[in-house]
Structures are given as structure tokens and as C-alpha cells.
Design an enzyme around this catalytic site. Structure first.
Site, PDB file in Angstrom:
ATOM      1  N   GLU A 252      -8.772   4.980  -6.488  1.00 21.99           N
ATOM      2  CA  GLU A 252      -7.786   5.183  -7.549  1.00 21.99           C
ATOM      3  C   GLU A 252      -8.366   5.969  -8.718  1.00 21.99           C
ATOM      4  O   GLU A 252      -7.816   5.950  -9.824  1.00 21.99           O
ATOM      5  CB  GLU A 252      -7.262   3.831  -8.049  1.00 21.99           C
ATOM      6  CG  GLU A 252      -8.269   2.950  -8.753  1.00 21.99           C
ATOM      7  CD  GLU A 252      -9.011   2.022  -7.809  1.00 21.99           C
ATOM      8  OE1 GLU A 252      -9.520   0.992  -8.279  1.00 21.99           O
ATOM      9  OE2 GLU A 252      -9.087   2.311  -6.600  1.00 21.99           O
TER      10      GLU A 252
ATOM     11  N   ARG B 198      -4.863  25.452 -17.422  1.00 25.66           N
ATOM     12  CA  ARG B 198      -5.680  26.661 -17.275  1.00 25.66           C
ATOM     13  C   ARG B 198      -6.132  26.861 -15.825  1.00 25.66           C
ATOM     14  O   ARG B 198      -6.418  25.899 -15.115  1.00 25.66           O
ATOM     15  CB  ARG B 198      -6.910  26.590 -18.185  1.00 25.66           C
ATOM     16  CG  ARG B 198      -6.589  26.571 -19.671  1.00 25.66           C
ATOM     17  CD  ARG B 198      -7.863  26.644 -20.493  1.00 25.66           C
ATOM     18  NE  ARG B 198      -8.833  25.635 -20.089  1.00 25.66           N
ATOM     19  CZ  ARG B 198     -10.051  25.514 -20.604  1.00 25.66           C
ATOM     20  NH1 ARG B 198     -10.448  26.359 -21.557  1.00 25.66           N
ATOM     21  NH2 ARG B 198     -10.874  24.584 -20.188  1.00 25.66           N
TER      22      ARG B 198
ATOM     23  N   HIS C   7       0.807  -1.217   0.000  1.00 24.22           N
ATOM     24  CA  HIS C   7       0.000   0.000   0.000  1.00 24.22           C
ATOM     25  C   HIS C   7       0.846   1.275   0.000  1.00 24.22           C
ATOM     26  O   HIS C   7       0.412   2.303  -0.541  1.00 24.22           O
ATOM     27  CB  HIS C   7      -0.947   0.000   1.205  1.00 24.22           C
ATOM     28  CG  HIS C   7      -2.048  -0.997   1.086  1.00 24.22           C
ATOM     29  ND1 HIS C   7      -3.162  -0.794   0.318  1.00 24.22           N
ATOM     30  CD2 HIS C   7      -2.194  -2.240   1.623  1.00 24.22           C
ATOM     31  CE1 HIS C   7      -3.975  -1.837   0.379  1.00 24.22           C
ATOM     32  NE2 HIS C   7      -3.404  -2.740   1.176  1.00 24.22           N
TER      33      HIS C   7
END
Length: 428
Positions: free
Chosen positions: A334, A323, A303
Site C-alpha cells: 500500500e 511535470r 481485497h
């Protein structure tokens, strides 16, 4: 006049009366009474004059007392107004404007100002009230090179500077030149202190003629300066609280692992840009990104390694989307999401392809991925022109369906929502 005539008549009569006559006694008595009346008349006139003079003196004293009492009432009212302003408003500029306006009106001077110091002893007039625009110095930055050495310590200790006539007062030449450049003929200056430091000055200027500052005026300005110190303290406290609150607000909107905006921030911003799109009728693009076979990665590499991958992808996405109006956020687990306001399908395609290409160039090893030897992602893209009659969640659902299609197509690819004009997958 009546007494004089009576006396002349009596004298004439006495001259014609024979000695030993009874008339002599009568006239003598008349003369005595008349003389007494004359003396009494003179005494009464003096008494009346004294009474009139005393009355006029008392009247002037009463007017003086009334003026003094009125001035005291006006000063107390002014101080109360400023105190209430400090208590009711945390806006320092508003408090300072109230103070200088009220003080100038009461003292009837040409200028009252608040001057704030900078660390290098330069400073700026941040609030003022003037009797005529020609006396305005608001916003002027002043450099007094002799101030630090001559006055700083004294003012920090509460010094009150009174100048009744600038032209003749014993002043440092540079200070006299400064006052004359500001057209000051009489000057009354008091310190404004904050946390034992000299924050600034409260100054009253008379520019037309020299004048003498009364003790009551000095006391008033001292009390006003103390109230301004309280206002500054409150303003600084508010500023600290605002900064702290903003940090807390930022923290609850930032993902602790990846240090990019979290789902909460996404929800808030997505709501805002949807409304903007409804107003401007401009397209809104959404990218949903999922790390391929991330569970396999966690199971094999651990992990901690998985957390490291998520951080790298978060940084990559943030660096690729350039931007200021775009937003990259962690959507959950995830999954990541990208909001692209005012972006057409072609623009969204270019961003998605660039994201996927940049990630593939990192080549983060993933030995247990069926589609590649490194970490890859699947991306679903949806574009809509927001409509107030359509729920905004529809755009999210379309992007989610496109992501599902990308996974079904073998992963490591980009799919576009059917309503976005194409469903042909793109693979690098």
C-alpha cells in the site's frame, strides 16, 4: 618498279638480238621470271593488307569484349555491394543511399532516386544520388494525379517503364508535364514491392540528353529493386520487433494492478535523476506515501475493494503530479513513491499537501480507521542535492524515516526529513 625496269630493258635487248640467237631464249626466261615475281609481290601485298585488316578487326572485338566483360564485372560488384549492405545493415535509409549512389555511378546518369508512396498516392523522394546539385529533388513531395489509374496495377505486376526520349514519347500529358518539371529527358522506372503492394519506385533519370537504356541496365535495376524490397521487409520486421519489445519493456515496468510505474521502474529512474542532480547540482525531492490502516480496510471491505482503492490512489497521484520529469510509482503493498527532480523543499511541501488534500476530498469510506472516516495517507518527504560521494539510498532512507515519523505522529499527516530543514508535521 624493279619489275617494270627489267621488262623495258628486256624489250630493248630483244629488239637488237638476231632471230635464232641463244640470247633470245635467255631474255624470254628472264621476262617470265620477272612477271612471276611481280605477280607474287602483288599477292603478298594483298595478303599483308588482309592480315592487317583482320588484326585491327580482332583488336576492336577484343576491346569490345573487354568493355562488356568489365561492365558485367562492375554490375556484379555493385549488386554484391548492395546485397551485402542489405544483409549487414538493418538501417533502410543507409541501404537506399548505398543503392542509389552505386547505381548512378555505374550507369553514369544524372539522377537515381527512390520514391515512396503514401496511401493517397502522393509520395516523397526518400533517397537520391545526383551528378549535380541542380538535379536534386530529395524530400520533394510529388502529386501525380494520373498515377493511380494509369500505372498502379501495372507496376504491382512488375511493369518496367522505359522512356528513351520524354519529348517524343507517347505519354499522358500530366505525366509528361511531371517529368519535364523534373528536367527528365530519359526515364527508367521499376517498382519496389512489399507484401504484394507497391511500396515505391526506383528510377534512373538522364537530364542532359536523351539516351537508350540497355537491356543489361534494365536487368541490373530490376535486381537492385528486388534487394530494396528485401531491405524494406527487414526494416519493417525490425520495426515490429522494436515496438513489441518496447511494449514488453513497458509491461515489466508497469504495476499490473494500478497501471502506474512499478518498483523496478522507480529504481531505474531514481538512479538516472540522482546522476542528473550530481551533474547539475540541483535538489531532488522524494515522497513516500503509505495508506493509513490499509490492512483494516482489506479485512473489513475485502481485497477486491482494497485493490480498487489502490487503483484510485494511483490515478489520483498521477493526475496531481504534472511535470513530465516527475514520476509516480507503486513502491510495494500500500506504499507509493513520488520523484520530483529539481524541486526544493518548498516545492515538495506543496506537492505533498496537494496530494493529501485531493485524497481527502474523495472521502473513500473507511469505517475501521482510527484517524478518519475515510481513506487517508501518511507522507514522508526528503530533499537532497545529490552528491557523487554520497550513496543515493540515503535520500530513500531519509524519506522512509520521515514516513515513520508521520505514522508515529498519528498518521494522516506529512513529515519532513530532519536534513530537509524542518521536522514539524503538517496536517490538513
Amino acid at each position: 618498279m624493279f619489275g617494270l625496269v627489267a621488262g623495258l630493258l628486256a624489250a630493248t635487248f630483244l629488239a637488237t638480238v638476231k632471230p635464232g640467237s641463244g640470247w633470245l631464249l635467255l631474255v624470254s626466261s628472264l621476262v617470265t621470271v620477272t612477271a612471276a615475281a611481280i605477280l607474287q609481290s602483288v599477292s603478298d601485298r594483298r595478303y599483308l593488307n588482309d592480315l592487317s585488316h583482320r588484326y585491327e578487326q580482332l583488336r576492336r572485338e577484343q576491346e569490345t569484349l573487354a568493355d562488356s566483360y568489365q561492365k558485367q564485372l562492375d554490375q556484379e560488384r555493385l549488386l554484391l555491394d548492395i546485397t551485402l549492405s542489405v544483409r549487414q545493415s538493418l538501417n533502410l535509409n543507409k541501404v537506399m543511399e548505398t543503392a542509389v549512389t552505386e547505381v548512378r555511378s555505374l550507369l553514369r546518369v544524372n539522377r537515381v532516386l527512390v520514391y515512396q508512396f503514401q496511401p493517397d498516392w502522393r509520395g516523397e523522394v526518400v533517397a537520391e544520388s545526383v551528378s549535380d546539385p541542380e538535379y536534386s529533388v530529395l524530400g520533394i513531395k510529388i502529386e501525380d494525379y494520373c498515377f493511380e489509374n494509369d500505372w498502379d496495377k501495372q507496376y504491382r505486376e512488375g511493369y518496367i517503364h522505359q522512356i528513351h526520349q520524354v519529348a517524343t514519347a507517347p505519354l499522358n500529358p500530366c505525366y509528361r508535364q511531371l517529368l519535364q518539371s523534373l528536367k527528365v529527358q530519359s526515364n527508367l522506372v521499376l517498382p519496389i514491392r512489399y507484401e504484394q503492394k507497391l511500396w515505391g519506385l526506383l528510377a534512373a533519370h538522364h537530364c542532359t540528353l536523351p539516351r537508350t537504356w540497355l537491356n543489361s541496365e534494365v536487368i541490373l535495376l530490376k535486381q537492385v529493386a528486388e534487394q530494396l524490397s528485401i531491405a524494406i521487409s527487414q526494416a519493417q520486421l525490425l520495426k515490429t520487433l522494436e515496438v513489441t519489445n518496447q511494449k514488453l519493456q513497458d509491461q515489466v515496468r508497469i504495476d499490473g494492478l494500478t497501471q502506474i510505474p512499478n518498483r523496478r521502474r522507480f529504481d531505474e529512474y531514481f538512479h538516472d535523476v540522482w546522476l542528473w542532480g550530481c551533474r547539475d547540482h540541483s535538489p531532488l525531492a522524494l515522497l513516500l506515501i503509505d495508506v493509513d490502516y490499509f490492512k483494516n480496510y482489506n479485512d473489513f471491505y475485502g481485497h477486491l475493494a482494497g485493490d480498487s482503492v489502490l487503483r484510485k490512489i494511483g490515478l489520483l497521484l498521477s493526475a496531481t503530479v504534472l511535470r513530465a520529469t516527475d514520476l509516480v510509482a507503486r513502491y510495494g503493498g500500500e506504499e507509493f513513491v513520488v520523484i520530483l527532480p529539481s524541486t526544493t523543499l518548498e516545492g515538495a511541501k506543496a506537492v505533498a499537501q496537494r496530494l493529501q488534500s485531493d485524497l481527502n476530498q474523495l472521502k473513500i469510506p473507511h469505517e475501521h480507521s482510527p484517524v478518519a472516516d475515510w481513506i487517508t495517507v501518511s507522507i514522508g518527504v526528503a530533499v537532497m542535492v545529490p552528491d557523487p560521494t554520497v550513496p543515493s539510498v540515503m535520500l530513500i532512507d531519509q524519506a522512509d524515516e520521515a514516513l515513520y515519523d508521520a505514522k508515529a505522529a498519528g498518521r494522516n499527516c506529512i513529515m519532513y526529513a530532519k536534513s530537509s530543514f524542518t521536522d514539524k508535521p503538517y496536517q490538513p
